[in-house]
Design a protein around this motif. Structure first.
Motif, PDB file in Angstrom:
ATOM      1  N   THR A  69       0.811  -1.219   0.000  1.00  0.00           N
ATOM      2  CA  THR A  69       0.000   0.000   0.000  1.00  0.00           C
ATOM      3  C   THR A  69       0.844   1.267   0.000  1.00  0.00           C
ATOM      4  O   THR A  69       0.345   2.330  -0.299  1.00  0.00           O
ATOM      5  CB  THR A  69      -0.943   0.025   1.220  1.00  0.00           C
ATOM      6  OG1 THR A  69      -0.183  -0.208   2.385  1.00  0.00           O
ATOM      7  CG2 THR A  69      -2.035  -1.003   1.093  1.00  0.00           C
ATOM      8  N   SER A  70       2.141   1.142   0.333  1.00  0.00           N
ATOM      9  CA  SER A  70       2.947   2.363   0.386  1.00  0.00           C
ATOM     10  C   SER A  70       3.312   2.851  -1.013  1.00  0.00           C
ATOM     11  O   SER A  70       3.796   3.946  -1.184  1.00  0.00           O
ATOM     12  CB  SER A  70       4.236   2.119   1.166  1.00  0.00           C
ATOM     13  OG  SER A  70       5.078   1.288   0.407  1.00  0.00           O
ATOM     14  N   GLY A  71       3.093   2.012  -1.978  1.00  0.00           N
ATOM     15  CA  GLY A  71       3.386   2.434  -3.345  1.00  0.00           C
ATOM     16  C   GLY A  71       4.816   2.137  -3.744  1.00  0.00           C
ATOM     17  O   GLY A  71       5.278   2.582  -4.786  1.00  0.00           O
ATOM     18  N   ILE A 102       5.930  -0.740  -4.552  1.00  0.00           N
ATOM     19  CA  ILE A 102       5.815  -1.609  -5.711  1.00  0.00           C
ATOM     20  C   ILE A 102       4.694  -1.055  -6.571  1.00  0.00           C
ATOM     21  O   ILE A 102       3.542  -1.405  -6.416  1.00  0.00           O
ATOM     22  CB  ILE A 102       5.522  -3.054  -5.265  1.00  0.00           C
ATOM     23  CG1 ILE A 102       6.691  -3.541  -4.436  1.00  0.00           C
ATOM     24  CG2 ILE A 102       5.301  -3.954  -6.438  1.00  0.00           C
ATOM     25  CD1 ILE A 102       6.422  -4.764  -3.634  1.00  0.00           C
ATOM     26  N   LYS A 103       5.038  -0.106  -7.373  1.00  0.00           N
ATOM     27  CA  LYS A 103       4.001   0.496  -8.211  1.00  0.00           C
ATOM     28  C   LYS A 103       4.378   0.312  -9.667  1.00  0.00           C
ATOM     29  O   LYS A 103       4.319  -0.790 -10.172  1.00  0.00           O
ATOM     30  CB  LYS A 103       3.782   1.956  -7.842  1.00  0.00           C
ATOM     31  CG  LYS A 103       2.371   2.407  -8.160  1.00  0.00           C
ATOM     32  CD  LYS A 103       1.997   3.666  -7.419  1.00  0.00           C
ATOM     33  CE  LYS A 103       2.817   4.848  -7.894  1.00  0.00           C
ATOM     34  NZ  LYS A 103       2.547   6.045  -7.101  1.00  0.00           N
TER      35      LYS A 103
END
Lengths: 279, 674
Positions: free
Chosen positions: A273-275, A277-278
């Motif tokens: 959710t922290s981004g 792995i975006k």
């Protein structure tokens, strides 16, 4: 206003509970079946598992403990290999200046573009040629090799975001680069490392196609191979699968993942959710 | 320390002033350049025009229709060929002069020493004798189908014949042309080939036995070949040449049956071996259409790819020309003088090329070292490489692993897809044949593509709807505690390993005791029950429906993360403007989590194209081909050891994935809400 908002939230909870119920149907089915005598399953499908038949678990444990131990050992070694080597490489790519760095990093991320479907066949041939087929260390080596690119990619981004000053002062204090990696960079990267470890564990634990090709002989079976072919015999049920024992096996196979989640869920959710792995 | 120079490192003094660097010995460099250019020009000239070009192999499509089973020479320029559609074709100098149909299937053919009579054996127990004009003279019967025959100098004929296949009921017999036996002898399994050396009759059979029978029909010697011999002939010394199914040629001593030498010529099976009396050489041909010439001591001195089809028969040599017939009816003439010259030339060319490369390397080195600027940068690079030692040590293990387990398979895969790689035949480059076969001749592939597209579309719908809905609902919950527990609760079902999840759904669809059918029965909808996965109409939809309600945990968390990262002021502003929840969802939420949507879309795409483990577990692609996908087909091809074909399928799928990947990365680099 608040009342209306409360109402909406309550309706949301109801909707979520409904979806949740359906999501749990297979799990509920698995657990209830695993506690029933298979004769009872065939006789009265809807009967509750009373009294629970724990002997199903004894039998499943006996059959599946060896493949499970094999799989978990293999996954653990693979994860250590993947994170150890990729930490070193990612640190070099993130923190050090060296000749050919750009080129070498492009070499790493270029292979990202090559999909697994292309390399499946040749990997099989390669494994045969190198004598790595039908051996657990061989499969482990493939997992370590295959996990490098993604791990380097993610870890490099994370190491780059760490402040340069810490490393500079460590260098001034005479710390070697290797010490900088394991004393500073890695401890700071613990959340992302745990996320990586969980992702790799799930991938290796759940992998079916590649072990099927790699490990043809029964004494090397991983848990997934053993599960999909699991047909315990029961002389009271001629010609029919012993569903109680089979589903007990399924429950047993879920426990390691449950433990991994219990231990690392915080990091995993944070990581996703922290981004980090975006794109 | 990769970033700092060590104190003891010597500093190179190389930097000549820039203004001077072009002034030093310009004439010398000009001469060097002129030499280099003329050298290159000479090379080009040599390779384009001076190099002798010769048409070594000439081919004429001489025998139309049918495949050539056997051909023999009658005199110097006439050839009698036997085709698979039971015709005799008489060819003179590459053109047909006569042809006659034969009423039986002739399996073997030979000609008497004076070329006056032709003897053929049929699969129908007949031995037929014709004159040189193809008029039948007589026929007689032997006790079984004829597999091989040879006419001896004394006008007797040695015949291998027998009943059935792999039966052990095979004989070798020697008959005169009237059909009177000199002897017959039971020799065991199917006779592949016979040969005759004076009064010895030699045979080879499928179990690898080789034996010689005297005129009384008793064994003079018998031995065992490594692999069964397929073809035999006899040399001027009376020794036996044999060729086996693994590309090996043997010379066997006729007196003892011992191997004098053997020579591995090809990975393919040999289809022809013959002794040429005129040149005193051995000629052999393999399944792949390669032709070999050997000295009598077993030394291979010429080989060439003479035809696309197996060389069936060697006719003879005339002076420097060699004539042969391939099984697709080509009349092949090889000019041996030119051919051997060309082979020498090739060796010279290789030497020439190597010396060229060495000269170029020397020139580049000299140039680098004499031009100060280049020299400076060369030393600079060398120093940099030396300084980067630590970094190289750190990345080395990973790079080696990536090279071996990622790059090597990639290159292998690209190569294999253009080959016939399997375990049955030797590996061979076949161009685009695999791709043509996949795309035009393989019905399974297109069935698979149809299913793949269906899975892709439904997969996208599944991953864009329910996980987003759940993420939205959880995100907008007002009670933090409930929010937290909801998030946890949705993760819990995913503790079930993927394979178990699929197995559970397989159980749900079970026709006898599955949850779905039991629920339908309990609801009084018993007439709707069916074998969901075994019914071609429902199987693919059952696979799609599996996992209901499709709250993909990965997608859910990514969406939730996207929503959590939206700046809260935007929502506050929207609330002040009085936007409804519906409007806010479309105008703010969806727009702000666009990168996350794209990511999930991308992963869904990758999954749909590359995942087939679930299908393998549920249906193995069945019933029939109802749930085939290309990936599964590839997997099955690997299991069948058809690596070339499997690689080609992988290549095609990889191209699809690659196009989308590149498109996605270009798309995500556009200035956006990231």
């Amino acid at each position: 206003m608040t009342k209306r908002a409360n109402l909406t939230s309550s309706l949301s909870v109801l909707a979520l509970l409904a979806i949740l119920f359906f999501s749990f149907v297979p799990v509920i089915m698995m657990v209830t079946m695993s506690l029933k005598d298979s004769i009872l399953i065939y006789g009265d499908f809807w009967a509750p598992p009373i009294p629970p038949m724990w002997s199903n678990y004894n039998r499943a444990l006996l059959d599946l403990l060896a493949p499970a131990a094999r799989t978990i050992t293999m996954a653990a070694v693979s994860i250590v290999g993947i994170t150890f080597f990729s930490c070193l490489a990612a640190y070099a790519f993130a923190r050090l200046k060296f000749f050919g760095k750009e080129f070498l990093f492009y070499l790493v991320i270029f292979i990202f573009l090559v999909p697994g479907v292309l390399t499946l066949t040749p990997s099989f041939v390669l494994a045969n040629t190198l004598g790595l087929r039908n051996s657990l260390p061989g499969l482990t080596l493939f997992y370590i090799g295959g996990g490098q690119v993604f791990a380097i990619f993610i870890l490099r981004a994370f190491f780059q975001s760490q402040p340069e000053e810490i490393f500079e002062s460590a260098r001034l204090d005479g710390a070697s680069e290797l010490r900088s990696v394991f004393a500073i960079a890695v401890p700071l990267a613990r959340p992302i490392l745990v996320t990586l470890a969980i992702m790799n564990f799930l991938a290796i634990y759940n992998d079916l196609i590649w072990p099927l090709l790699m490990l043809p002989s029964p004494e090397n079976r991983t848990l997934t191979i053993a599960l999909q072919a699991y047909q315990p015999l029961n002389e009271r049920l001629p010609g029919r699968p012993d569903l109680g024992v089979i589903t007990a096996g399924y429950v047993f196979a879920s426990i390691p993942i449950l433990m991994v989640f219990a231990f690392g869920m915080k990091y995993y959710i944070e990581g996703l959710t922290s981004g980090a792995i975006k794109s | 320390m990769a970033t700092r120079a060590g104190p003891t490192r010597p500093v190179m003094s190389v930097a000549a002033p820039k203004s001077q660097s072009w002034a030093i010995a310009p004439s010398g460099r000009a001469i060097l350049a002129a030499l280099a250019i003329s050298f290159v020009l000479l090379n080009v000239l040599y390779f384009t025009s001076l190099r002798p070009k010769a048409n070594v192999i000439e081919k004429v499509q001489a025998i139309p229709g049918g495949r050539v089973l056997e051909a023999v020479a009658i005199g110097d320029n006439r050839v009698l060929a036997l085709t698979s559609d039971n015709r005799f074709v008489l060819v003179e100098d590459g053109s047909v002069v006569a042809e006659t149909p034969v009423d039986k299937t002739v399996t073997s053919l030979d000609i008497t020493a004076d070329s006056s009579k032709i003897v053929g054996g049929t699969s129908d127990r007949d031995v037929i004798i014709w004159d040189a004009q193809l008029n039948e003279l007589r026929r007689f019967q032997v006790n079984g189908r004829v597999t091989s025959l040879k006419v001896a100098e004394d006008n007797t004929v040695v015949i291998g014949y027998g009943v059935g296949r792999f039966t052990g009921r095979f004989n070798v017999g020697r008959f005169d042309l009237q059909g009177n036996p000199v002897f017959t002898k039971r020799v065991g399994q199917d006779v592949n080939a016979v040969a005759v050396a004076n009064d010895l009759s030699i045979y080879a059979n499928v179990s690898g036995d080789v034996g010689a029978l005297g005129s009384d029909g008793e064994h003079v010697w018998r031995g065992k070949a490594v692999k069964p011999l397929l073809q035999m002939d006899v040399t001027a010394d009376g020794h036996v040449i044999g060729a086996d199914e693994r590309g090996m040629v043997y010379l066997i001593d006729v007196a003892t049956g011992k191997t004098i030498w053997n020579q591995k010529l090809s990975d393919y099976r040999m289809r022809m071996v013959a002794y040429d009396a005129l040149s005193d050489k051995i000629v052999a041909g393999d399944e792949d259409g390669r032709l070999f010439m050997l000295n009598m001591d077993g030394q291979l001195f010429y080989q060439a790819k003479a035809s696309a089809s197996p060389i069936r028969s060697f006719i003879h040599t005339v002076q420097d020309n060699l004539f042969a017939v391939s099984s697709n009816g080509e009349w092949i003439k090889i000019d041996l003088g030119l051919a051997l010259g060309a082979q020498r030339q090739q060796a010279i060319n290789t030497g020439w090329l190597i010396s060229n490369l060495m000269l170029i390397a020397a020139a580049v080195t000299t140039l680098t070292l004499t031009v100060p600027r280049l020299r400076a940068s060369a030393f600079h690079t060398a120093r940099q490489i030396k300084q980067s030692k630590t970094a190289y040590l750190l990345i080395a293990p990973s790079m080696i692993l990536i090279l071996i387990f990622a790059y090597v398979p990639t290159v292998m895969g690209l190569y294999y897809s253009f080959t016939n790689f399997n375990l049955a035949e030797p590996i061979k480059f076949i161009g685009l044949d695999n791709f043509v076969r996949v795309l035009t001749k393989d019905p399974f592939f297109w069935v698979g593509v149809g299913n793949m597209v269906l899975l892709l579309v439904t997969g996208i719908i599944k991953s864009l709807t329910v996980p987003l809905l759940v993420a939205e609902l959880v995100f907008w919950l007002r009670w933090a505690r409930v929010k937290y527990w909801m998030r946890v609760a949705f993760i819990v079902p995913s503790i079930v390993p993927g394979v178990v999840g699929v197995l559970l759904w397989k159980q749900i669809y079970d026709p006898q005791i599955g949850l779905l059918n039991e629920t339908l029965k309990a609801l009084g909808l018993g007439h709707l029950t069916r074998a969901w996965l075994a019914d071609a109409n429902t199987a693919i939809w059952a696979i799609i429906f599996a996992g209901f309600p499709w709250v993909g945990i990965f997608a859910f968390l990514i969406y939730l993360g996207g929503l959590l990262n939206i700046n809260h002021e935007i929502f506050d502003a929207a609330a002040i403007d009085g936007a409804s929840a519906w409007r806010r969802f479309w105008d703010i939420d969806l727009k702000m989590i666009r990168p996350q949507l794209r990511l999930i879309l991308f992963f869904t795409f990758l999954g749909s194209v590359q995942e087939y483990g679930n299908i393998w577990i549920m249906t193995r692609g069945g019933p029939g081909t109802a749930t085939y996908v290309p990936g599964l087909q590839m997997f099955l091809q690997i299991s069948a050891a058809e690596f070339g074909y499997a690689s080609a399928i992988g290549f095609i799928l990889a191209l699809v994935v690659l196009v989308i990947t590149v498109w996605r990365f270009r798309f995500s680099q556009q200035p956006d809400v990231d």
